[in-house]
Scaffold this motif. Structure first.
Motif, PDB file in Angstrom:
ATOM      1  N   ILE A 128       0.838  -1.202   0.000  1.00 32.98           N
ATOM      2  CA  ILE A 128       0.000   0.000   0.000  1.00 32.98           C
ATOM      3  C   ILE A 128       0.871   1.250   0.000  1.00 32.98           C
ATOM      4  O   ILE A 128       0.514   2.271  -0.585  1.00 32.98           O
ATOM      5  N   LEU A 129       2.048   1.172   0.626  1.00 31.40           N
ATOM      6  CA  LEU A 129       2.946   2.327   0.672  1.00 31.40           C
ATOM      7  C   LEU A 129       3.377   2.739  -0.734  1.00 31.40           C
ATOM      8  O   LEU A 129       3.282   3.915  -1.105  1.00 31.40           O
ATOM      9  N   GLY A 130       3.864   1.796  -1.517  1.00 33.65           N
ATOM     10  CA  GLY A 130       4.317   2.117  -2.872  1.00 33.65           C
ATOM     11  C   GLY A 130       3.192   2.582  -3.775  1.00 33.65           C
ATOM     12  O   GLY A 130       3.344   3.522  -4.567  1.00 33.65           O
ATOM     13  N   VAL A 131       2.037   1.927  -3.636  1.00 30.78           N
ATOM     14  CA  VAL A 131       0.886   2.256  -4.486  1.00 30.78           C
ATOM     15  C   VAL A 131       0.380   3.673  -4.227  1.00 30.78           C
ATOM     16  O   VAL A 131       0.249   4.486  -5.147  1.00 30.78           O
ATOM     17  N   MET A 132       0.088   3.973  -2.972  1.00 31.54           N
ATOM     18  CA  MET A 132      -0.524   5.266  -2.663  1.00 31.54           C
ATOM     19  C   MET A 132       0.490   6.414  -2.722  1.00 31.54           C
ATOM     20  O   MET A 132       0.124   7.555  -3.013  1.00 31.54           O
ATOM     21  N   LEU A 133       1.756   6.128  -2.473  1.00 29.76           N
ATOM     22  CA  LEU A 133       2.785   7.143  -2.663  1.00 29.76           C
ATOM     23  C   LEU A 133       2.853   7.550  -4.128  1.00 29.76           C
ATOM     24  O   LEU A 133       2.951   8.738  -4.456  1.00 29.76           O
ATOM     25  N   ALA A 134       2.769   6.552  -5.016  1.00 33.54           N
ATOM     26  CA  ALA A 134       2.821   6.830  -6.453  1.00 33.54           C
ATOM     27  C   ALA A 134       1.581   7.568  -6.944  1.00 33.54           C
ATOM     28  O   ALA A 134       1.665   8.487  -7.761  1.00 33.54           O
ATOM     29  N   LYS A 135       0.416   7.184  -6.413  1.00 30.76           N
ATOM     30  CA  LYS A 135      -0.830   7.742  -6.948  1.00 30.76           C
ATOM     31  C   LYS A 135      -1.252   9.035  -6.262  1.00 30.76           C
ATOM     32  O   LYS A 135      -1.737   9.969  -6.914  1.00 30.76           O
ATOM     33  N   GLU A 136      -1.076   9.112  -4.938  1.00 25.32           N
ATOM     34  CA  GLU A 136      -1.576  10.268  -4.182  1.00 25.32           C
ATOM     35  C   GLU A 136      -0.469  11.105  -3.536  1.00 25.32           C
ATOM     36  O   GLU A 136      -0.744  12.161  -2.970  1.00 25.32           O
ATOM     37  N   GLY A 137       0.754  10.602  -3.573  1.00 27.84           N
ATOM     38  CA  GLY A 137       1.850  11.341  -2.967  1.00 27.84           C
ATOM     39  C   GLY A 137       1.925  11.197  -1.459  1.00 27.84           C
ATOM     40  O   GLY A 137       2.696  11.892  -0.795  1.00 27.84           O
ATOM     41  N   HIS A 138       1.158  10.253  -0.909  1.00 24.33           N
ATOM     42  CA  HIS A 138       1.159  10.070   0.544  1.00 24.33           C
ATOM     43  C   HIS A 138       0.639   8.679   0.881  1.00 24.33           C
ATOM     44  O   HIS A 138      -0.286   8.171   0.245  1.00 24.33           O
ATOM     45  N   ALA A 139       1.256   8.054   1.880  1.00 15.45           N
ATOM     46  CA  ALA A 139       0.773   6.751   2.360  1.00 15.45           C
ATOM     47  C   ALA A 139       1.207   6.564   3.799  1.00 15.45           C
ATOM     48  O   ALA A 139       2.257   7.072   4.222  1.00 15.45           O
ATOM     49  N   ARG A 140       0.401   5.820   4.534  1.00 10.81           N
ATOM     50  CA  ARG A 140       0.696   5.601   5.962  1.00 10.81           C
ATOM     51  C   ARG A 140       0.149   4.247   6.390  1.00 10.81           C
ATOM     52  O   ARG A 140      -0.976   3.886   6.049  1.00 10.81           O
ATOM     53  N   THR A 141       0.961   3.489   7.128  1.00 10.17           N
ATOM     54  CA  THR A 141       0.494   2.217   7.668  1.00 10.17           C
ATOM     55  C   THR A 141       1.420   1.775   8.787  1.00 10.17           C
ATOM     56  O   THR A 141       2.502   2.336   8.976  1.00 10.17           O
ATOM     57  N   THR A 142       0.980   0.774   9.526  1.00  6.51           N
ATOM     58  CA  THR A 142       1.828   0.198  10.570  1.00  6.51           C
ATOM     59  C   THR A 142       2.798  -0.787   9.941  1.00  6.51           C
ATOM     60  O   THR A 142       2.594  -1.240   8.804  1.00  6.51           O
ATOM     61  N   LEU A 143       3.857  -1.116  10.652  1.00  5.89           N
ATOM     62  CA  LEU A 143       4.765  -2.145  10.158  1.00  5.89           C
ATOM     63  C   LEU A 143       3.986  -3.443  10.011  1.00  5.89           C
ATOM     64  O   LEU A 143       3.201  -3.804  10.897  1.00  5.89           O
ATOM     65  N   PRO A 144       4.183  -4.155   8.922  1.00  2.00           N
ATOM     66  CA  PRO A 144       3.345  -5.316   8.609  1.00  2.00           C
ATOM     67  C   PRO A 144       3.657  -6.535   9.450  1.00  2.00           C
ATOM     68  O   PRO A 144       4.712  -6.634  10.074  1.00  2.00           O
ATOM     69  N   GLY A 145       2.692  -7.495   9.425  1.00  2.00           N
ATOM     70  CA  GLY A 145       2.862  -8.756  10.140  1.00  2.00           C
ATOM     71  C   GLY A 145       3.210  -9.875   9.187  1.00  2.00           C
ATOM     72  O   GLY A 145       3.883  -9.677   8.190  1.00  2.00           O
ATOM     73  N   GLY A 146       2.713 -11.103   9.505  1.00  2.00           N
ATOM     74  CA  GLY A 146       3.038 -12.279   8.702  1.00  2.00           C
ATOM     75  C   GLY A 146       3.704 -13.333   9.554  1.00  2.00           C
ATOM     76  O   GLY A 146       3.666 -13.290  10.777  1.00  2.00           O
ATOM     77  N   CYS A 147       4.354 -14.305   8.927  1.00  4.59           N
ATOM     78  CA  CYS A 147       5.014 -15.384   9.663  1.00  4.59           C
ATOM     79  C   CYS A 147       6.267 -14.875  10.364  1.00  4.59           C
ATOM     80  O   CYS A 147       7.011 -14.061   9.818  1.00  4.59           O
ATOM     81  N   ASN A 148       6.513 -15.403  11.554  1.00  4.62           N
ATOM     82  CA  ASN A 148       7.691 -15.020  12.326  1.00  4.62           C
ATOM     83  C   ASN A 148       8.860 -15.923  11.957  1.00  4.62           C
ATOM     84  O   ASN A 148       9.280 -16.791  12.719  1.00  4.62           O
TER      85      ASN A 148
END
Length: 446
Positions: A128-148
């Motif tokens: 989401i960071l790369g997508v919204m930075l490219a399209k709207e010039g701004h993006a924000r999210t928490t550090l992602p999860g997944g397998c440890n």
């Protein structure tokens, strides 16, 4: 003795912690469930592989780059996919899911911040960071999860965004990126990271000017994403090599796209056929994507026949020992390491696995030992001696570890219970049903 007591004490603490949660959220927590497997049954028949999870996730996110609706086909029905769809819906996109098909309309997106609770559930939320930075010039999210499975920072992603002209802030686990206008740049990756290559490629596709990514990852899922972006209007060259060149465009449009087959799912079922000493045709496999596994199976004496529709795997009574070293593509995939370890417990001599990608990807070893496996860990290496597996109660510590335990259960004498299967369901759609179709005695209890 001390280790056993420590494990028991930990289990008591976990149960004490879970009791009030089960009282409040009982139904949802029970969905973690377990698989019960009765082994020593040769698998016979045909299994069809679905769309690749690791291609579908970045492509779903990248669909937001378009200025019109698009359609994605062969999307696997998985927890991770559902969570990412919830994230982009919460951002305002219209998402319609039906029978491995997703329609995405990005025109109604009204914010560029991913829901933090949902983002914590899957690694791919960082796209989401790369997508919204490219399209709207701004993006924000928490550090992602997944397998440890090890330390997985997003330093290279942020390095790429900064090179493109973005301001990056990381505070208390929340990442924010912004830029008035992204501009092309030359970016060298210290390591051929799949996630960083994808995120930079997405952001650069709508940046001003030319971007060059050196030491880029070469995985098939990156090629699939590049093909998708190109049909949308992006200008990308060199994908599949370690140098990718992107010429930014100002507009992109929605398209129809079919996801490539999942090479890790294919490899898992190939090992299922071999470890059960069965005879299974795995359909919908791009054999070029599983060449490292095929090569190792040939070394072990396993018969693997390739054709345009898939592969046929015939297990043998005796397997030869081999050495395996995980590497970025086109090397042996780290996502197949634990499944391969399960198979190597059935060889005639000692085998060696060297894990070079993730530092914490031997968590399944203790679980395999519960089943009688003879495995010794030394740093990033594992020595696997021949052993007789017997059924036991084991726990899926991560996605691929869970798959390995199911495979071990197919070769074990007696009954195996694999718990915490929500990990497995993040990456395998109806694994128990597909195995049942070829004769496995496996049941899911929720």
């Amino acid at each position: 003795m001390w280790a056993a007591r420590k494990s028991s004490d930990t289990l008591i603490l976990i149960n004490a912690f879970m009791r009030p949660l089960k009282a409040k959220f009982g139904k949802e927590l029970l969905e973690v469930g377990k698989y019960i497997i009765e082994g020593l049954r040769p698998l016979k028949g045909e299994i069809k592989v679905g769309g690749a999870k690791n291609a579908a996730l970045p492509i779903i996110a990248a669909a937001l780059l378009a200025d019109s609706p698009g359609v994605l086909e062969d999307i696997p029905q998985l927890r991770d996919v559902n969570n990412l769809c919830k994230i982009i819906e919460e951002m305002g996109a219209k998402v319609k899911i039906s029978n491995h098909r997703i329609e995405i309309d990005p025109r109604t997106v009204f914010k560029s911040e991913a829901d933090h609770e949902l983002a914590r559930k899957l690694r791919a939320s960082y796209y989401i960071l790369g997508v919204m930075l490219a399209k709207e010039g701004h993006a924000r999210t928490t550090l992602p999860g997944g397998c440890n499975i090890g330390n997985r920072p997003i330093d290279l992603h942020l390095k790429g965004f900064r090179a493109l002209g973005a301001e990056v802030n990381l505070d208390h686990g929340v990442v924010e990126v912004k830029a008035d206008r992204l501009k092309g740049a030359e970016i060298y990756l210290d390591y051929p990271s799949v996630g960083a290559t994808i995120n930079i490629m997405i952001a650069a596709s709508r940046a001003e000017g030319k971007t060059v990514i050196e030491n880029a990852a070469r995985e098939p899922e990156i090629v699939d994403l590049a093909n998708f972006l190109t049909v949308m209007g992006a200008k990308i060259k060199g994908v599949g090599t370690d140098v990718i060149k992107i010429e930014g465009v100002s507009e992109m449009h929605g398209v129809e796209h079919r996801i490539i087959p999942d090479r890790i799912e294919a490899g898992t079922y190939m090992i299922a056929a071999a470890i059960s000493k069965g005879d299974v045709f795995i359909r919908n496999v791009l054999t070029e994507h599983v060449k490292p596994l095929i090569a190792k199976m040939h070394e072990m004496g396993i018969v693997v026949e390739e054709n345009i529709e898939g592969v046929r795997v015939t297990g043998q009574n005796d397997f030869k020992a081999v050495d395996v070293k995980t590497l970025p593509y086109p090397g042996f995939p780290t996502d197949m390491q634990s499944q391969m370890m399960a198979l190597l417990t059935q060889t005639d001599e000692t085998s060696l696995i060297i894990e070079t990608v993730w530092e914490n990807r031997f968590m399944h070893v203790d679980e395999l030992k519960r089943m009688g496996a003879d495995i010794k860990i030394d740093g990033h290496s594992a020595l696997i001696k021949p052993g007789h597996l017997t059924g036991a109660e084991v726990r899926a510590t991560d996605l691929r570890a869970g798959a390995a335990l199911i495979l071990a259960g197919l070769a074990a004498e007696g009954k195996t219970e694999v718990r915490d299967i929500y990990h497995v369901e993040r990456g395998y759609e109806d694994i128990e049903k597909k195995l049942q179709l070829v004769g496995a005695k496996i049941n899911k209890i929720s």
